[in-house]
Structures are given as C-alpha cells and as structure tokens.
Design an enzyme around this catalytic site. Structure first.
Site, mmCIF file in Angstrom:
data_model
loop_
_atom_site.group_PDB
_atom_site.id
_atom_site.type_symbol
_atom_site.label_atom_id
_atom_site.label_comp_id
_atom_site.label_asym_id
_atom_site.label_seq_id
_atom_site.Cartn_x
_atom_site.Cartn_y
_atom_site.Cartn_z
ATOM 1 N N GLY A 1 0.584 -0.937 -0.058
ATOM 2 C CA GLY A 1 0.296 0.038 0.197
ATOM 3 C C GLY A 1 1.089 1.713 -0.212
ATOM 4 O O GLY A 1 0.515 2.327 -0.125
ATOM 5 N N HIS A 2 2.346 0.611 -0.030
ATOM 6 C CA HIS A 2 2.860 2.334 1.189
ATOM 7 C C HIS A 2 4.189 1.970 0.285
ATOM 8 O O HIS A 2 5.363 1.736 0.176
ATOM 9 C CB HIS A 2 2.914 2.175 2.387
ATOM 10 C CG HIS A 2 3.650 3.525 1.936
ATOM 11 N ND1 HIS A 2 5.066 4.342 2.602
ATOM 12 C CD2 HIS A 2 2.883 4.635 2.324
ATOM 13 C CE1 HIS A 2 5.171 5.704 2.586
ATOM 14 N NE2 HIS A 2 4.019 5.816 2.896
ATOM 15 N N PHE A 3 4.181 2.609 -1.827
ATOM 16 C CA PHE A 3 2.856 2.839 -2.648
ATOM 17 C C PHE A 3 3.191 1.774 -3.497
ATOM 18 O O PHE A 3 4.506 0.957 -3.976
ATOM 19 C CB PHE A 3 3.570 4.284 -2.845
ATOM 20 C CG PHE A 3 3.132 5.486 -1.760
ATOM 21 C CD1 PHE A 3 2.244 5.524 -1.268
ATOM 22 C CD2 PHE A 3 3.934 5.333 -1.053
ATOM 23 C CE1 PHE A 3 2.124 6.431 -0.987
ATOM 24 C CE2 PHE A 3 4.298 6.650 -0.530
ATOM 25 C CZ PHE A 3 2.930 7.361 -0.180
ATOM 26 N N LEU B 1 8.209 2.136 -0.605
ATOM 27 C CA LEU B 1 9.057 2.897 0.210
ATOM 28 C C LEU B 1 8.410 2.638 2.330
ATOM 29 O O LEU B 1 7.779 2.488 2.545
ATOM 30 C CB LEU B 1 8.570 4.681 0.270
ATOM 31 C CG LEU B 1 8.722 5.630 -1.396
ATOM 32 C CD1 LEU B 1 8.301 6.677 -0.563
ATOM 33 C CD2 LEU B 1 10.495 5.464 -0.943
#
Lengths: 148, 93
Positions: free
Chosen positions: A35-37, A42
């Site tokens: 989800g990140h990203f 990251l």
C-alpha cells in the site's frame, strides 16, 4: 525488522552512557509496501518514527534496569530527509537529553549508508509496567538484544 | 531577572494555547488554564531546563492522589512558583 509485529530493532551495536546505537534492516517484502506505495515501495515515515522511538525505548529500559516502561507521547522537530526502501540496512542513534520526573526526552536519528534519513526529538512517558506480561515480554526481548 | 512566576507563566504561554495575560497568580494550572497532561509535561520539561532542576511531578501527583497534599499546593500558579523557588534553593544548597 518485522513491520507487522512492530519489531523495528534487530540488534544493539553499542550502548555507552546515555546513548545507544542499534542496527536493523528494512525487510525486502511486507504487506506494508503493497500500500505504501504500489509500484514504489517506501518505508513509511510513521514507522521511521516508531523505529526511533523503539531505539529510545530500549535505551531508557536499560538505563532504568527494566523496572519501568517508556511509552511514546510526543514527537517534535521530526524531519524526513530521504526516501528509504525495502532491503536497506539502517543505523539508529538515540540519546537521552533529559531525565525528568515521569518522563524522558531523547534525540534520535536514522542513517543509511552514512546518510541521514530522518531525525526527531521524542518525549516518552515513564510508567510502572501496566501488565506483568508486558514486563516479562520486554525483559525477554531485552535479553535477546543483550540489554537485560 | 523576571520573577519565577513570570518565567513560568511565559513558559506556559509558549507551550500551550493559553494567552499570557490569562495566567494569574491564583490560576489553577489544570482547572483554570485547562492544561492537559501532555502540554503539562512539555511545560515541566521547559521549567526543568530553564531553572536547572527536576520538578518532582510524580511525587506531587502521588501526594495529591493519596490525599496527603492539596492539589492547590502544587498546581496554583503562585504556589507552583514558590515550589520552583524552593527546588532552585535546595539545589543551590
């Protein structure tokens, strides 16, 4: 590091006086990075803060002989200076700036490859352990880290 | 040099949303000024640094909770300033 378990510290490199240096490696894979990203993984800034807080926490636990528990309660002057991604080894430095009554203030930073990734001033509330299970778990992990 | 009361009042105004002119000698830090525990620790940190002391907040809180000391003794501004003066004097020996 095991991000899903909030285990941010792999090993203690040194502890001298009121300063600690710990080492960790950001995992190659984690659901966090899905989800990140998407397409550009990251390490989230909030987890970098958590990493600095845990380095500070282990320092304070050691200085208090594992008799009381520090809890993060304030973050000041947090600066995130570089992106950092999966598989990166990091060094975390934390130093106690002030030993107050029921609280402590630390200064912490994370470096990777000699480059500063982030830094912050942290305030931690110092409390009696609210549960015996927590005290036992912290001591057990502290022993694994060579602190307890 | 400014009085301890003025220095503490300045610190409170700098570390909370309380306006400086609302901080009076008879103000109760929590009940009248509405300082919460997080802001209060920031204020205590600033007082510790400014006066070179360690404000014994835990001991004060324990005394108040145990009923062995009234909260006003520590948390009304003029009394807080007096306690800080005592701590500074004790440190100076």
């Amino acid at each position: 590091m095991k991000l899903e378990y909030f285990q941010m510290i792999d090993r203690v490199a040194s502890l001298e006086g009121e300063a600690i240096v710990v080492e960790s490696t950001i995992p190659e894979a984690s659901p966090v990075f899905e989800g990140h990203f998407p397409g550009y993984p990251l390490m989230p800034g909030v987890l970098l803060v958590e990493t600095m807080a845990q380095a500070s926490g282990w320092l304070l636990l050691k200085l208090m002989a594992f008799e009381r528990m520090p809890f993060l309660m304030g973050v000041k002057e947090a600066k995130f200076r570089s992106f950092i991604g999966p598989g990166t080894p990091v060094t975390v430095h934390a130093q106690r700036l002030h030993d107050g009554s029921g609280y402590a203030v630390t200064k912490a930073r994370i470096e990777a490859g000699g480059k500063r990734i982030c830094d912050a001033e942290l305030t931690l509330r110092i409390m009696d352990f609210p549960a015996p299970e927590l005290a036992a778990a912290m001591k057990a992990r502290g022993q694994e880290l060579g602190l307890a | 040099m400014a009085s301890s009361f003025d220095r503490i009042a300045d610190i409170i105004a700098e570390n909370s949303e309380v306006e400086r002119d609302k901080i009076l000698p008879d103000s109760h830090v929590i009940n009248d000024l509405g300082i919460d525990s997080l802001d209060f620790l920031d204020i205590v940190f600033a007082i510790d640094k400014a006066f070179g002391i360690k404000v014994p907040v835990e001991a004060w809180t324990q005394e108040v909770n145990a009923g062995t000391a009234p909260a006003e003794q520590y948390f009304v501004m003029k009394n807080l300033a007096a306690r800080i003066d005592e701590l500074v004097a004790a440190k100076a020996g």
